[in-house]
Design a protein around this motif. Structure first.
Motif, PDB file in Angstrom:
ATOM      1  N   THR A   1       2.364   5.449  -9.245  1.00  8.33           N
ATOM      2  CA  THR A   1       1.040   5.769  -8.692  1.00  8.33           C
ATOM      3  C   THR A   1       0.213   4.505  -8.506  1.00  8.33           C
ATOM      4  O   THR A   1      -0.446   4.327  -7.472  1.00  8.33           O
TER       5      THR A   1
ATOM      6  N   SER B   1      -0.974  -0.944  -3.391  1.00  2.21           N
ATOM      7  CA  SER B   1      -0.382  -1.341  -2.112  1.00  2.21           C
ATOM      8  C   SER B   1      -1.275  -0.892  -0.970  1.00  2.21           C
ATOM      9  O   SER B   1      -1.457  -1.607   0.019  1.00  2.21           O
TER      10      SER B   1
ATOM     11  N   ARG C   1       1.573   2.532  -5.508  1.00  3.26           N
ATOM     12  CA  ARG C   1       1.154   3.109  -4.224  1.00  3.26           C
ATOM     13  C   ARG C   1      -0.316   2.837  -3.951  1.00  3.26           C
ATOM     14  O   ARG C   1      -0.703   2.443  -2.845  1.00  3.26           O
TER      15      ARG C   1
ATOM     16  N   ASP D   1       7.225  -0.511  -0.246  1.00  2.00           N
ATOM     17  CA  ASP D   1       8.066   0.668  -0.452  1.00  2.00           C
ATOM     18  C   ASP D   1       8.671   1.194   0.843  1.00  2.00           C
ATOM     19  O   ASP D   1       9.428   2.150   0.834  1.00  2.00           O
TER      20      ASP D   1
END
Length: 233
Positions: free
Chosen positions: A15, A21, A18, A181
């Motif tokens: 988490t 990022s 993400r 990712d």
């Protein structure tokens, strides 16, 4: 700007990766203290987010070892241990800030920005290419003093290019930094480059964000640069 997250709760680590990022940071993750220490030693990180209750090597020892080796990367401790003694021990061991779980993600990002603003020796906080400035601490961009609103992905691309002015940066490298990712589809870069160019160049009648055929993209001071191998697309 690279951030290291050392967190053994894999869902939380994912988490954080993400979320950060999406803020435009490049994020590496380690799930135990030994791996975190190794990455912190070998990676060029602007900051470290460090859990305390880690397997193999706890966060206190990771922090102490880094400081013993004179590695001054700012450390933000993120831990379920929220007692006064726990916080005092972490700060005395060398951490720069402490945030107890559960935490507000908004506060986490704000504290991370504050650490980056005041961190000595952590690279150049303000990148300048001609009259374009990229402020790493404030996560903002300006052209000739005029604010330019960028999305986190656009900012991540601008940061990579501004760190290497005049140098061609490949699509693969831009993918790695802006989409860690999802570093597979080069179309992601092409779309964002077009959007970034419409923001930092087109309104100002400029051509600083250049396509270098067969190599990638570069950011130049187009007030004086020659465009011999640029197609402007």
């Amino acid at each position: 700007m690279r951030i290291l997250v050392v967190e053994d709760e894999r869902e939380l680590a994912a988490t954080l990766r993400r979320g950060l990022s999406a803020e435009g940071y490049t994020v590496d993750v380690a799930h135990d203290g030994r791996e975190g220490l190794w990455k912190a030693r070998t990676g060029d990180y602007a900051a470290i987010i460090l859990d305390l209750m880690l397997p193999v090597l706890n966060g206190y020892r990771v922090c102490a070892e880094l400081r013993r080796e004179r590695i001054g990367t700012p450390i933000l401790v993120l831990s379920a241990k929220d007692g006064d003694w726990d916080q005092a021990e972490a700060l005395d061991t060398g951490a720069d800030d402490y945030l107890a779980k559960p935490f507000s993600y908004l506060v986490l990002v704000a504290r991370l920005r504050a650490l980056l603003r005041r961190a000595p020796g952590q690279g150049v906080p303000l990148l300048t290419v001609g009259d374009l400035t990229v402020d790493l601490a404030a996560r903002s961009c300006r052209r000739a003093g005029t604010a330019v609103a960028l999305t986190p992905r656009e900012f991540a691309i601008a940061e990579v290019l501004a760190r290497r002015p005049g140098e061609a940066v490949s699509k693969h490298e831009l993918l790695h930094h802006a989409w860690p990712d999802e570093a597979e589809d080069p179309n992601l870069v092409e779309v964002r480059i077009s959007a970034l160019r419409r923001k930092i160049d087109t309104p100002f009648g400029r051509a600083s964000l250049q396509t270098v055929r067969g190599l990638g993209y570069r950011l130049v001071d187009d007030r004086r640069a020659e465009h011999g191998d640029d197609d402007g697309s």
